[in-house]
Design an enzyme around this catalytic site. Structure first.
Site, PDB file in Angstrom:
ATOM      1  N   CYS A  92      27.828 -17.252  15.646  1.00  0.00           N
ATOM      2  CA  CYS A  92      27.674 -16.835  17.038  1.00  0.00           C
ATOM      3  C   CYS A  92      26.496 -15.878  17.123  1.00  0.00           C
ATOM      4  O   CYS A  92      26.008 -15.366  16.117  1.00  0.00           O
ATOM      5  CB  CYS A  92      28.946 -16.170  17.575  1.00  0.00           C
ATOM      6  SG  CYS A  92      29.333 -14.615  16.779  1.00  0.00           S
ATOM      7  N   CYS A  95      26.508 -12.470  15.415  1.00  0.00           N
ATOM      8  CA  CYS A  95      26.243 -12.372  13.975  1.00  0.00           C
ATOM      9  C   CYS A  95      24.829 -11.838  13.735  1.00  0.00           C
ATOM     10  O   CYS A  95      24.594 -11.059  12.801  1.00  0.00           O
ATOM     11  CB  CYS A  95      26.399 -13.729  13.308  1.00  0.00           C
ATOM     12  SG  CYS A  95      28.066 -14.421  13.408  1.00  0.00           S
ATOM     13  N   ASP A 471     -11.699 -16.449  33.688  1.00  0.00           N
ATOM     14  CA  ASP A 471     -13.116 -16.357  33.402  1.00  0.00           C
ATOM     15  C   ASP A 471     -13.757 -17.635  33.941  1.00  0.00           C
ATOM     16  O   ASP A 471     -13.142 -18.704  33.898  1.00  0.00           O
ATOM     17  CB  ASP A 471     -13.346 -16.243  31.898  1.00  0.00           C
ATOM     18  CG  ASP A 471     -14.815 -16.144  31.562  1.00  0.00           C
ATOM     19  OD1 ASP A 471     -15.497 -15.325  32.179  1.00  0.00           O
ATOM     20  OD2 ASP A 471     -15.281 -16.910  30.697  1.00  0.00           O
TER      21      ASP A 471
END
Length: 777
Positions: A92, A95, A471
């Site tokens: 899970c 953990c 740019d």
């Protein structure tokens, strides 16, 4: 966001005595331009220069700092290490937090980030205080496994699911056997205990080890809830809890494998061997054994094994694995090719220009691995929330056990069962996986399309933009001037003007000169070789063509010499955003040539799509004059123009946009625009497949030189943000609903378990929708 760390890194620069050294200054300047580095300064220790670096490990890794230093000519001491390790055995999202929580407290650990979704751990450490083996042993002792040389067996990969299914079988046989009268209480209890042991194996192993390190995670909460149910004699409810909890996480693991495998597929694009020409023969060797200068033979239909340059042959190469572009690119002598791309119908001979570990694909894989462990702002917030929420839940459960019986509201057994049900209902499993599952899916989907997103923070920020700055040259425009107007004067023909101009300009390497020569060849106009060619810096060129004196230049070159009609025609062209070149032969003006850097064909459609996605402000930053900038802006749909900017002024312009609009992206080539890209909320580099600098400096890299990838990236990020918000709403909504219903006595532990595990699977399934993302329109 994680706290800013201070790390002192010795910089190996022979002869360096203090910070005034140019090498040190260059290194400091380059590091300070990168996002995540807050301060850099030099101090002297025992006569040796040392670099003191303040950085945010969630935004820039130690390995990236090492690469930046190496590129500047420095070397960072091998005392400091950065590793990305694969972790198995996590059942899970909590953990991952348990590993982080306990590992961070070990001496020598500088920074650690664990992603349950990606099953990766990024760790930075001081090798003088802790070793790689220590870290591996520590993780293994927590009940997880660092996957190194030996891959997991089939049993190891599927153990969680097998134990879960075994738990379900024991539970079903015990429950239905007892209800049908086929089993007495004792055999049924034995089966329930077996269901506990198999269903709770992983949760108990991880939860207990984390608890011993003072970390109370979701595994621990589920085990406590199951033991509580057993204490009350509700063995079947406890067994159901552990069965569904383990089954849910096994299914969640398989679902997340879809996103993990999408990223792992990148590493499988490069062939393991290559056919290299040696001593006139073809020899099959491992790709890792290739050296620069080797010539590799790539047959039709094969994947190109290495980055290199074509020395013989002609073919169309599918570069979609790198750039996401579906149209094959023609390759001939001197054309660059990339590892992982697919050769077409021709045979190519490729000279190796990069080693296997340095190819563009290898760099992309490395950066994607780093990105998987970098946490988004939402994930950091939810983890902080959990750190407060879980203890509050535990305190609330204790209060619920004792308070109602003491005041006579409930019996002790009823209060205990209700408290255990609240414990199940309030466990934040879905909340913990809500954000990382979406981030992993988004990064994987982007990588498949040739868009490299370097972490969850950039994925989220890209989806929240209100403005994007571009740019001009090479981003909005093609970066190559073209002849767009040719006006003959004094009854001279267009062909003669072009013939004389192309002849003289053929002696120059200037981009405008090359554009005139290319246009003449395109028009099939032949021209002689010029003599006595001389360039006049910033103005033009002179020389002799076929015995005639020819002069070509801008208005400054002929200042005060232009006839009124010529001056008027030239001024009109400049107002249209065209760069002008005046042609004079033997003192007589015979023509005006107008050139312009044309917009990319994909620029206007891409910008229109960005507006449909909700980007309200499209800004151009350019060093060109306002007339040229406004002309280009009008053609492509730019809404705001900042012209005549020097490179350092672009950084100031980005800062002004940030103050004005909040979150702003900057799009450029990633080389000349590096400071501006680092200043913006999100820095985006185009055409990054051909340059390491762009891959390093950008937060998001568009591997293809294709502006149409930008709307895809923005759309994916916005969809990702929506899915994260939906997931959080589902996770918190289910918790709120279940806790309320439990406190009111309107639900049972079985229903709470079903909704709890169901919400986790719904959240993961919703996140995986990003893997199928397709832009609209």
């Amino acid at each position: 966001m994680e706290k800013t760390l201070q790390l002192e890194i010795p910089v190996i620069l022979p002869g360096v005595k203090d910070e005034s050294d140019q090498c040190v200054q260059r290194l400091i300047e380059r590091l300070q331009h990168h996002r995540g580095i807050h301060q850099v300064h030099v101090k002297k220790t025992n006569g040796e220069a040392q670099l003191c670096l303040h950085y945010d490990p969630n935004l820039i890794s130690l390995e990236k700092v090492r690469r930046l230093a190496r590129d500047t000519g420095a070397e960072i001491s091998n005392r400091f290490y950065h590793e990305t390790l694969q972790i198995s055995g996590m059942d899970c999202a909590d953990c991952a937090l348990s590993i982080e929580h306990t590992l961070k407290r070990q001496p020598g650990i500088l920074a650690v980030s664990v992603s349950y979704a990606a099953e990766k751990m990024r760790v930075e450490y001081d090798a003088n205080k802790i070793s790689h083996k220590d870290i591996v042993r520590f993780v293994n002792n927590l009940g997880y496994r660092v996957v190194e040389e030996t891959p997991a067996t089939w049993v190891q990969r599927n153990l969680e699911l097998m134990l879960s299914l075994a738990s379900g079988v024991f539970l079903a046989v015990g429950y239905f056997g007892e209800k049908a009268g086929l089993l007495s209480a004792t055999p049924a209890l034995v089966l329930y205990i077996l269901a506990y042991l198999t269903g709770g194996y992983d949760a108990t192993r991880h939860g207990l080890k984390a608890a011993l390190k003072l970390r109370f995670d979701i595994d621990f909460l589920m085990v406590i809830a199951a033991l509580g149910a057993a204490f009350l004699g509700e063995w079947e409810d406890g067994a159901l809890l552990l069965f569904l909890f383990s089954l849910g996480h096994a299914l969640e693991h398989y679902a997340m494998d879809r996103a993990r495998n999408a990223i792992k597929a990148l590493s499988q694009l490069t062939p393991r061997t290559a056919f290299v020409k040696r001593d006139g023969k073809l020899e099959e060797v491992p790709v890792e054994a290739l050296q620069k200068g080797d010539v590799v033979v790539v047959r039709p239909g094969e994947r190109i094994p290495i980055d290199g340059e074509v020395v013989a042959g002609h073919s169309a190469v599918d570069e979609s694995p790198i750039t996401g572009e579906s149209i094959p690119v023609e390759k001939e002598k001197d054309s660059p090719v990339f590892a992982g791309t697919i050769n077409g119908d021709g045979t190519l001979e490729v000279k190796v220009t990069r080693l296997a570990q340095d190819t563009t694909l290898a760099r992309v894989i490395q950066l994607v691995e780093e990105a998987q462990t970098q946490k988004s702002p939402t994930q950091v917030f939810t983890e902080r929330f959990e750190r407060v929420f879980v203890p509050v839940v535990l305190i609330g459960v204790v209060v619920l056990i004792f308070l109602p019986p003491l005041v006579g509201w409930l019996s002790w057994s009823a209060a205990f069962l209700r408290a255990i049900t609240v414990l199940v209902a309030a466990s934040p499993c879905a909340l913990a996986i809500a954000t990382p599952s979406a981030i992993l899916s988004g990064i994987a989907r982007a990588a498949r399309a040739g868009v490299l997103i370097k972490g969850g923070v950039h994925l989220e920020n890209l989806g929240a933009l209100r403005a994007i700055a571009f740019d001009k040259t090479g981003t909005i425009t093609a970066g190559k001037p073209e002849v767009v107007k040719l006006i003959p004067l004094n009854q001279e023909s267009e062909t003669e003007v072009l013939r004389l101009a192309a002849a003289l300009e053929s002696g120059s390497q200037h981009p405008l000169a090359e554009a005139v020569v290319a246009y003449a060849r395109q028009q099939q106009v032949e021209f002689p070789v010029p003599q006595d060619v001389q360039s006049i810096a910033g103005k033009g060129i002179t020389g002799r063509v076929a015995g005639k004196r020819v002069e070509i230049g801008n208005g400054r070159m002929f200042r005060g010499e232009l006839p009124p009609e010529v001056e008027k025609a030239e001024a009109k062209l400049r107002q249209e955003g065209v760069t002008t070149m005046l042609v004079r032969v033997e003192g007589r003006f015979i023509g005006i040539i107008g050139l312009a850097d044309q917009p990319r064909p994909d620029a206007a459609p891409a910008l229109a799509q960005l507006k449909r996605l909700g980007i309200e402000h499209l800004v151009m930053l350019t060093g060109d004059n306002p007339q040229v900038a406004q002309a280009i802006a009008k053609r492509v749909g730019i809404t705001e123009v900042h012209a005549s900017l020097l490179p350092e002024q672009k950084v100031d312009a980005v800062k002004q946009l940030l103050e004005k609009y909040g979150k702003v992206a900057m799009v450029g080539d990633g080389v000349n625009d590096a400071p501006a890209l680092a200043t913006a909320t999100v820095g985006i580099a185009m055409g990054a497949s051909g340059t390491d600098v762009a891959l390093e400096t950008a937060d998001i890299a568009l591997m293809a030189d294709d502006l149409s990838k930008l709307p895809f990236a923005v759309g994916l990020s916005r969809q990702g943000r929506r899915i994260i918000q939906q997931n959080l709403a589902v996770a918190l909504g289910v918790i709120g609903l279940l806790v309320t219903a439990t406190l009111a006595g309107a639900t049972t532990i079985g229903i709470a378990i079903l909704f709890h595990e169901g919400s986790t699977l719904v959240v993961v399934a919703n996140a995986l929708r990003l893997l199928r993302y397709r832009p609209k329109g």
